[in-house]
Design an enzyme around this catalytic site. Structure first.
Site, short mmCIF file in Angstrom:
data_model
loop_
_atom_site.label_atom_id
_atom_site.label_comp_id
_atom_site.label_asym_id
_atom_site.label_seq_id
_atom_site.Cartn_x
_atom_site.Cartn_y
_atom_site.Cartn_z
N GLY A 12 0.78 -1.24 0.00
CA GLY A 12 0.00 0.00 0.00
C GLY A 12 0.81 1.28 0.00
O GLY A 12 0.28 2.34 0.32
N SER A 13 2.09 1.21 -0.41
CA SER A 13 2.88 2.45 -0.36
C SER A 13 2.38 3.47 -1.38
O SER A 13 2.43 4.68 -1.13
CB SER A 13 4.37 2.17 -0.55
OG SER A 13 4.65 1.78 -1.86
N LYS A 90 -4.72 -8.48 -9.43
CA LYS A 90 -5.70 -9.35 -10.13
C LYS A 90 -6.17 -8.64 -11.39
O LYS A 90 -6.23 -7.41 -11.42
CB LYS A 90 -6.93 -9.56 -9.23
CG LYS A 90 -6.72 -10.58 -8.16
CD LYS A 90 -7.31 -11.91 -8.58
CE LYS A 90 -6.98 -12.97 -7.57
NZ LYS A 90 -6.58 -14.22 -8.04
N HIS A 108 2.42 0.78 -13.30
CA HIS A 108 3.21 -0.42 -13.60
C HIS A 108 4.68 -0.10 -13.33
O HIS A 108 5.18 0.94 -13.74
CB HIS A 108 3.00 -0.82 -15.06
CG HIS A 108 3.68 -2.11 -15.39
ND1 HIS A 108 3.16 -3.33 -15.04
CD2 HIS A 108 4.85 -2.35 -16.01
CE1 HIS A 108 3.98 -4.29 -15.43
NE2 HIS A 108 5.02 -3.72 -16.03
C1 GAR Z 1 4.17 -1.28 -7.04
O1 GAR Z 1 5.52 -1.34 -7.39
C2 GAR Z 1 3.31 -1.29 -8.30
O2 GAR Z 1 3.87 -0.62 -9.38
C3 GAR Z 1 3.23 -2.77 -8.58
O3 GAR Z 1 3.07 -3.36 -7.32
C4 GAR Z 1 3.74 -2.56 -6.34
C5 GAR Z 1 2.76 -2.30 -5.22
O4 GAR Z 1 3.39 -1.64 -4.17
N1 GAR Z 1 2.15 -3.07 -9.47
C6 GAR Z 1 2.21 -4.04 -10.39
O5 GAR Z 1 3.16 -4.76 -10.53
C7 GAR Z 1 0.97 -4.18 -11.25
N2 GAR Z 1 1.27 -4.89 -12.44
P1 GAR Z 1 2.55 -0.88 -3.07
O6 GAR Z 1 1.50 -1.86 -2.57
O7 GAR Z 1 3.55 -0.54 -2.01
O8 GAR Z 1 1.92 0.34 -3.71
#
Ligand code: GAR
Length: 204
Positions: A12-13, A90, A108
């Protein structure tokens, strides 16, 4: 005021970076809902602590979960203007995407159209970038259509990774960029400064 629904699956950052940018009044928006496919994740804990409504969504019938049809109705009654996939792992069903055409964006952790598509999420992306010996990576904010990571690109920022020696280091450097570009795009969206011209998104 832009009414946001933020989809999360883990840490969730990015949710926190959006929340803080709104708190600092950099974006004229309000986080009306946080949606997750995971009940116990840090992002949900953050939402609950900050009195944000949370919904758990699943395509399968599950206790405590609603389906995408119910979520759509909820969003229509809550007057959600924009859905932000901020680490949502998802695929969103095609009918839901059609209902909210041009109103769903995703972040992304690479420079699309490279290192996108099915299976390319989270650390998988950074490992693939590392294994190709890329010297540059970055982050992309794009509209969501019914193909993985193929919607129109809104904004990208590259980072030099030539001196980095692990996928984890790449992830850390890219994440810092994510926390800047997602709030930036939301600010521009809230100010109606995104325009589609000749199949490209122009930011005023
Ligand atoms: C982030 O790096 C986001 O770009 C990636 O998941 C991470 C979530 O971090 N998303 C994907 O890979 C989607 N294809 P977070 O929960 O700390 O925001």
């Amino acid at each position: 005021m832009l009414n946001l629904a933020i989809f999360v699956s883990g840490r969730g950052s990015n949710l926190i970076s959006i929340f803080n940018a709104i708190k600092r009044k950099e974006i004229n928006a309000s986080v009306k809902a946080v949606v997750s496919n995971k009940i116990n994740c840090p992002a949900i804990k953050f939402a609950l602590k900050n009195q944000i409504k949370v919904f758990f969504v699943s395509e399968k019938e599950k206790k405590e979960f609603i389906n995408f049809e119910q979520l759509k109705n909820q969003f229509l009654s809550d007057k959600i203007d924009l859905i932000v996939l901020a680490g949502f792992m998802k695929k969103i069903p095609a009918e839901f995407v059609e209902q909210f055409d041009n109103k769903i964006i995703n972040i992304h952790p690479a420079l699309l159209p490279s290192f996108g598509g099915e299976g390319m999420f989270g650390m998988n992306v950074h490992k693939a970038v590392f294994n190709k010996s890329c010297k540059v990576s970055g982050a992309t904010v794009h509209f969501v259509n019914n193909k993985y990571d193929e919607g129109m690109i809104i904004f990208q920022k590259a980072v030099d990774i030539s001196g980095l020696s692990s996928p984890e280091e790449i992830a850390k450097k890219v994440l810092r960029i994510e926390h800047k570009i997602l709030p930036f795009v939301l600010k521009k969206f809230a100010e109606h400064k995104l325009r589609e011209v000749n199949n490209r998104i122009i930011i005023e």
